[in-house]
Structures are given as structure tokens and as C-alpha cells.
Design a protein around this motif. Structure first.
Motif, PDB file in Angstrom:
ATOM      1  N   UNK A 350      14.206  45.078   6.752  1.00 48.68           N
ATOM      2  CA  UNK A 350      13.755  45.187   5.363  1.00 48.68           C
ATOM      3  C   UNK A 350      13.298  46.611   5.051  1.00 48.68           C
ATOM      4  N   UNK A 351      12.612  47.230   6.002  1.00 48.07           N
ATOM      5  CA  UNK A 351      12.122  48.586   5.819  1.00 48.07           C
ATOM      6  C   UNK A 351      13.287  49.570   5.686  1.00 48.07           C
ATOM      7  N   UNK A 356      11.652  51.201  -0.442  1.00 50.59           N
ATOM      8  CA  UNK A 356      10.711  51.304  -1.569  1.00 50.59           C
ATOM      9  C   UNK A 356      10.172  49.941  -1.987  1.00 50.59           C
ATOM     10  N   UNK A 357      11.087  48.979  -2.170  1.00 48.14           N
ATOM     11  CA  UNK A 357      10.669  47.637  -2.599  1.00 48.14           C
ATOM     12  C   UNK A 357       9.787  46.969  -1.545  1.00 48.14           C
ATOM     13  N   UNK A 358      10.157  47.153  -0.291  1.00 49.15           N
ATOM     14  CA  UNK A 358       9.411  46.519   0.798  1.00 49.15           C
ATOM     15  C   UNK A 358       7.987  47.075   0.878  1.00 49.15           C
ATOM     16  N   UNK A 359       7.859  48.398   0.797  1.00 54.45           N
ATOM     17  CA  UNK A 359       6.536  49.019   0.878  1.00 54.45           C
ATOM     18  C   UNK A 359       5.687  48.691  -0.349  1.00 54.45           C
ATOM     19  N   UNK A 364       1.257  45.536  -2.768  1.00 52.56           N
ATOM     20  CA  UNK A 364       0.862  44.444  -3.669  1.00 52.56           C
ATOM     21  C   UNK A 364       0.105  43.358  -2.909  1.00 52.56           C
ATOM     22  N   UNK A 365       0.659  42.903  -1.784  1.00 53.12           N
ATOM     23  CA  UNK A 365       0.030  41.817  -1.028  1.00 53.12           C
ATOM     24  C   UNK A 365      -1.307  42.239  -0.429  1.00 53.12           C
ATOM     25  N   UNK A 382      -1.798  51.837   3.210  1.00 58.21           N
ATOM     26  CA  UNK A 382      -0.365  51.853   2.903  1.00 58.21           C
ATOM     27  C   UNK A 382       0.332  53.026   3.596  1.00 58.21           C
ATOM     28  N   UNK A 383      -0.301  54.186   3.609  1.00 60.02           N
ATOM     29  CA  UNK A 383       0.268  55.374   4.269  1.00 60.02           C
ATOM     30  C   UNK A 383       0.379  55.153   5.768  1.00 60.02           C
ATOM     31  N   UNK A 384      -0.658  54.566   6.344  1.00 63.03           N
ATOM     32  CA  UNK A 384      -0.650  54.281   7.791  1.00 63.03           C
ATOM     33  C   UNK A 384       0.473  53.297   8.124  1.00 63.03           C
ATOM     34  N   UNK A 385       0.654  52.286   7.284  1.00 66.09           N
ATOM     35  CA  UNK A 385       1.711  51.293   7.529  1.00 66.09           C
ATOM     36  C   UNK A 385       3.093  51.937   7.437  1.00 66.09           C
TER      37      UNK A 385
END
Length: 618
Positions: A350-351, A356-359, A364-365, A382-385
Motif C-alpha cells: 500500500x505504501x 500519498x493516500x495511504x499516509x 486521519x486514523x 506522521x513523519x516518523x511513520x
């Protein structure tokens, strides 16, 4: 029935902008607007009538009120789409044509161009010209506050004579004082201001009434203007993904029950609307906000239950009400664990396929599960992920690598929380004044190129944030300080953009919006700085004028002294400067009580100067 609903809705709106003290008289006055049958149509068409006045004033801040009106009339005469606009037609094309027409009009008027130093802008093409005009806006121009908390008799007389409406003059003064404040907000708060004035002019104690009803409006405008300017900075400095991420987090925190696709769509629309507003096109901004609110209110059932009272209002009240409304209740998400982003074997697919959509979906979640976290903290996670997946998805066994994700997220939050806690512990230990002194020492070492006055003002804002936030409970304290820091550091970064400070400040401003605060926290002494020669005679302002100064002015003088001393010895410990500061305060107190103050300053001041030379090694 509608009148009752409107009354309740207006009451809700004013409570959102901290106007709890507004009395029924203000609500009745505001209802005079909303119960007018032509009010909605009039306000929807403001982008072709009133909004150009806001746009002209925000770009040409030196123009008088009368000059603005003349310029707006000339502008509307030149904009063909606005001249021929019929009552049933959408003002969209007129709104968008106004900006191009406006820039051409200014550049064709040599007198105005020269007066506002726009000649250099006029020698460039359209896109560069527009950017150049924006760079000339000044939100520190220091225009009068007379219309914020006014002279009661003067304003009431103006309202009574009605030669120029109080609302229009307030709109003009607010626009030139806050050139980055969005047009719809100016329209809304001008209507609030007008109704407050009309109400207070009927009161016996007009001055007390103005203070009670206008101070919340003034405070709201000052704070929201800072936020608007900050959002503009994000859009300009960072790529569109960062700007959209900020909007996505804000929207999700406000509307945690709305589905991802709806939030993502709204985030894109609002990001684009911010860009329009930040470009200074007040007309298109007003029209765009109105369209957005029409959509939000048509979808409120799936977006948020908190919007209902706001959507009963017409524009311009409705938009500001929705924006400042409280977050919806957090949904039960126990059946949708976040672990699918760290334990699913298909994460890397997915990544890779839909990064873009996945991140965005992860953002969002995570946001809807953590409404208690400030936006920058969520963006750090989010940046760390994103960095984690970038590394792990190149490995043979990526799952084993990214399965530690949730521990890393928690670590980011804990580290951010620990920084805030340490800051508040220090504030509690030192007290307001000494905490401010500590900040002056720290930030003079980080950015010695700033003037002493700039450093005092910058650190004063940081100290005020600590005073406001640190007494709150842990959760509120955390959000409050992070939220304040992003605005204060944003202002520092705009200062750096206008006139570079040093490489360290530049790196913190430019590298990562999410990690801007930790970067500044960890910034060390600027080792490249070479202090200009400074005589101790120049460091001290030992004059009789000090005896007439207020306590705050004396504090500022002391802190400017501290900053100038630190600049001379960047690596010296803070305690080395304290004796001189204590002696300075004692000297001022002693000489101001002396019979011959000037002579006292000369005689005793020489001893202080000797101490200064001793410290500086002179």
C-alpha cells in the motif's frame, strides 16, 4: 420559530469567540442584520462590493480611507466582469478578475506605485509581480488602535452623524492593521463591532460597555490574524503535502466521525481556499468561504453534530461559527485498531502503490484517536511513520521492522510531552520575570544577530505562553504550549525569511515543520557569530529618563542590557551576568530617589561600567 433559532445560534456563535459577556442587546442588534430579507444576498455579493475595499487596504496600507474608496471605485470600473454583474449571477468570475485588474491598476498609477515602493514589483511579470506585492505587506506597521477600544464619545458621534458608517471605518482600520487577516473574518467581526457600538452608544456608561463588549472582539482578531498568517507561511514555505496534512489533522480533530474520503476532499478544498486567501484576493476568499460553508452545512449530518446551530446563521456569521465550533465527540474506534498500519503484511504494498493516500489515511486514523494532541505533535508521529516505512520497505522482512511502529509513536509523544513539562517546571521554579531572563540568555546565544529589542519581544511572547499554559492540567498544558510555540516560532521564521539570521535558525525553519520546535529547543550557541566591538558606555542607558519609566519599560531596559551583554560573551554562564543586572536595578532605584538624579547616575554609573569592563575583559 426561525427568530428563536437565530437568537440561540447567535448566542452560540458569540460564546465561541469568547464573547460570553455580550448582552442581549448585542444579540438583538445582530438580529437586525440577520432578519433583514436582503441580508444573505447582500453578503454573498460582498466579494464584488465590500471585499475589494479590504483587498485594496491590505495591499496599500498607507492609503487614507477616502483614497481607498476612490481606488475601489476605479478598480470596479475597470473590472468588466464586475461592472456587468447581474443580481442573479454568481460573482465568481468578478472575484477572480479583480486581483489581476488591481495589480495592473496600481502599476499604471505611478503616484501610488511610488508611494508604496511598488516600482520594482511593476517591472516583473504577473506571477512575480503578485508575489512581490505580497512581500510588501507589513503586519507590524503599528497603526492606531482607536477602533479597537475607542473613545466612546468620538465613536458614538461618528455613528450618529453616519457620514461614514462605523462598520466601514472599522473594516478599513482592521484591514490595514492586519493585512493577512482573511476577508470573511473581517466582514464578520465588523458586523459584530457595529452592533456592539450601536448597543453601547445607548448605554449610560459607554466606556465600560465598550471595554466589556469590544475587548473579546479585539482579542479574537489579534489571535486569528496570527493563525491566518501562520497558515499562509506553511503554504508558501513547505510543499502542498504539508499544508494539506495540517488541514487534514485540523478537520479530523473537529469531525472525527466523518469518513476518510470526505475529510481528504475537504482538506484539499480548504488548502486551496487558504492559498486564495493568502494571495490577498479578499473577494475570491469571501466567495470561496461562502461556497465551502454551503457545502459543509448541506453535509452536516455526516460531518459533525456541532455545526447545526452555526448553519442556522447567514453569512458572514455562519463561516466563523463553524470554524470556531468545538470538536465533535470522539467515536468508538475499538473495532478499528491502529495496528493495521504496523502489523499488516501488506503495508509496504500500500505504501509503494498509493503512498500519498495511504499516509493521509494513517494521519486521519491517528488524529481521530488522539484529539488531545496538538497538530505539530501528530505531524511528528506522521513523519516518523513515513521515514520508518521508507526504511523498512527496502528490507527482506519489512514486517519485523515496522512492527515496532507504535512504540516509536509513543516515544515521539512522550519526548514532546517531556520537553513541555521541563519548560513548565522551569517556569514554576523561576517565576515569570526570571524565566523571561533565562529565555533571553538562551535565545541571544541561538540568534545573536537579532537586535536586543527583537530578542526581548520574541522571548516575551514565549514567556507569556508559559504563563498562560503552564497552570493548566497536563493534557491542556501540552496542547497549549505546542500550539503557542508553532505561532511564535512561525513569526521568528518569517523574520528570518525577510532578513536571514543565521544558518542554525534557517535549518530549523526550513527542514521540517513538524520538528521545528524540537529543533529550536536543541539549537546551540551560534559559534560563527563575531560580536561587534561594544563599549560598556554604550551598553547602559543611565539617564534621568529612567525615573519616569513605567515598571514594564524598566524591565525591558534591563533585559536589553542582558541581551547585549550576552552577545559579547556568548559562552558565559547566565550567573555571570546576574550581578550586573542586580546592580543596575539597585542603581536605578537609588538614583531615582536621590535629590540630584542625573549626578547620581553619572557618579554611581561609572562603578557599574567598571564591573561591565571586568566581565567583558576590557
Amino acid at each position: 420559530m426561525m427568530k428563536t433559532v437565530r437568537s440561540i445560534s447567535l448566542l452560540v456563535f458569540f460564546s465561541y469567540i469568547n464573547c460570553q459577556t455580550l448582552q442581549r442587546s448585542l444579540l438583538d442588534a445582530a438580529m437586525q442584520h440577520t432578519n433583514n430579507q436582503d441580508y444573505l444576498e447582500k453578503n454573498l455579493r460582498d466579494c464584488s462590493v465590500t471585499a475589494p475595499s479590504i483587498m485594496v487596504t491590505q495591499f496599500l496600507q498607507k492609503l487614507t480611507y477616502e483614497e481607498v474608496q476612490t481606488s475601489v471605485k476605479e478598480l470596479l470600473d475597470l473590472a468588466e466582469k464586475c461592472k456587468s454583474l447581474q443580481p442573479h449571477e454568481s460573482p465568481s468570475e468578478c472575484c477572480h478578475q479583480l486581483m489581476t485588474t488591481f495589480l495592473e491598476h496600481i502599476c499604471n498609477n505611478q503616484g501610488i506605485a511610488d508611494k508604496h515602493v511598488f516600482s520594482d514589483c511593476c517591472n516583473t511579470n504577473n506571477t512575480a509581480r503578485h508575489k512581490c506585492f505580497l512581500l510588501h505587506k507589513r503586519d507590524d506597521a503599528g497603526y492606531s488602535d482607536i477602533f479597537q477600544i475607542p473613545n466612546s464619545e468620538q465613536i458614538c458621534e461618528m455613528d450618529k452623524e453616519n457620514q461614514v458608517s462605523v462598520k466601514e471605518r472599522y473594516m478599513y482600520e482592521t484591514s490595514r492593521k492586519h493585512p493577512f487577516l482573511y476577508g470573511p473574518t473581517i466582514l464578520t467581526m465588523s458586523a459584530c463591532y457595529e452592533t456592539a457600538v450601536q448597543s453601547c452608544c445607548q448605554e449610560g456608561n459607554k466606556t465600560e460597555c465598550f471595554q466589556r463588549k469590544l475587548e473579546p472582539i479585539r482579542k479574537y482578531i489579534r489571535e486569528i490574524s496570527l493563525r491566518h498568517h501562520h497558515l499562509c507561511e506553511i503554504g508558501i514555505k513547505f510543499n502542498h503535502k504539508v499544508a494539506k496534512a495540517v488541514e487534514l489533522v485540523l478537520l479530523t480533530k473537529k469531525q472525527p466521525k466523518a469518513n476518510f474520503s470526505e475529510i481528504a476532499k475537504l482538506a484539499t478544498v480548504i488548502k486551496n481556499l487558504h492559498q486564495t486567501c493568502c494571495e490577498g484576493n479578499a473577494a475570491a476568499c469571501v466567495f470561496g468561504r461562502s461556497q465551502l460553508m454551503n457545502y459543509i452545512c448541506s453535509q452536516q449530518a455526516i460531518l459533525s453534530s456541532k455545526f447545526t446551530p452555526c448553519c442556522e446563521l447567514p453569512e458572514p456569521f455562519r463561516g466563523e461559527c463553524v470554524i470556531t465550533s468545538e470538536n465533535d465527540d470522539k467515536p468508538d474506534l475499538s473495532s478499528l485498531p491502529l495496528s493495521r498500519f504496523t502489523e499488516d503484511q501488506f503495508v509496504c504494498k500500500q505504501f509503494t502503490d498509493e503512498q500519498d493516500d495511504f499516509l493521509q489515511e494513517f494521519l486521519y486514523e491517528y488524529s481521530r484517536r488522539h484529539p488531545e494532541l496538538a497538530v505539530p505533535v501528530i505531524l511528528r508521529v506522521d513523519t516518523v511513520y513515513q521515514n520508518l516505512l521508507g526504511k523498512c520497505c527496502k528490507l527482506e522482512n519489512p514486517l519485523e521492522c515496522y512492527s515496532h511502529g507504535e512504540e516509536m509513536f509513543q516515544r515521539v509523544v512522550c519526548e514532546s510531552h517531556e520537553r513541555v513539562k521541563n519548560q513548565c517546571d522551569l517556569h514554576g521554579k523561576l517565576g515569570d520575570s526570571n524565566f523571561h531572563d533565562r529565555l533571553i540568555v538562551l535565545y541571544t546565544k541561538k540568534a545573536p544577530q537579532l537586535s536586543a529589542q527583537e530578542l526581548v519581544v520574541f522571548t516575551k511572547n514565549m514567556a507569556a505562553a508559559a504563563t498562560k499554559c503552564c497552570p493548566l492540567n497536563d493534557e491542556q498544558q501540552f496542547v497549549c504550549l505546542e500550539d503557542s510555540a508553532k505561532l511564535i516560532l512561525g513569526a521568528l521564521c518569517r523574520r528570518h525569511e525577510a532578513e536571514p539570521i543565521n544558518a542554525g535558525v534557517g535549518d530549523c525553519c526550513d527542514d521540517s515543520y513538524a520538528f521545528r520546535k524540537p529543533c529550536f529547543d536543541d539549537l546551540q550557541v551560534d559559534g560563527t557569530y563575531i560580536s561587534p566591538p561594544l563599549s560598556c558606555d554604550q551598553v547602559f542607558n543611565l539617564k534621568e529618563d529612567l525615573c519616569k519609566a513605567q515598571e514594564e519599560e524598566l524591565q525591558t531596559e534591563k533585559q536589553k542590557l542582558l541581551s547585549n551583554l550576552v552577545k559579547q560573551k556568548l559562552r558565559a554562564a547566565e550567573m555571570q551576568f546576574q550581578p550586573i543586572l542586580v546592580d543596575f536595578a539597585h542603581l536605578v532605584e537609588m538614583c531615582c530617589q536621590a535629590e540630584k538624579s542625573e549626578m547620581c547616575f553619572q557618579e554611581e554609573g561609572s562603578k557599574l561600567i567598571e564591573k561591565c569592563w571586568s566581565l567583558l575583559g576590557g
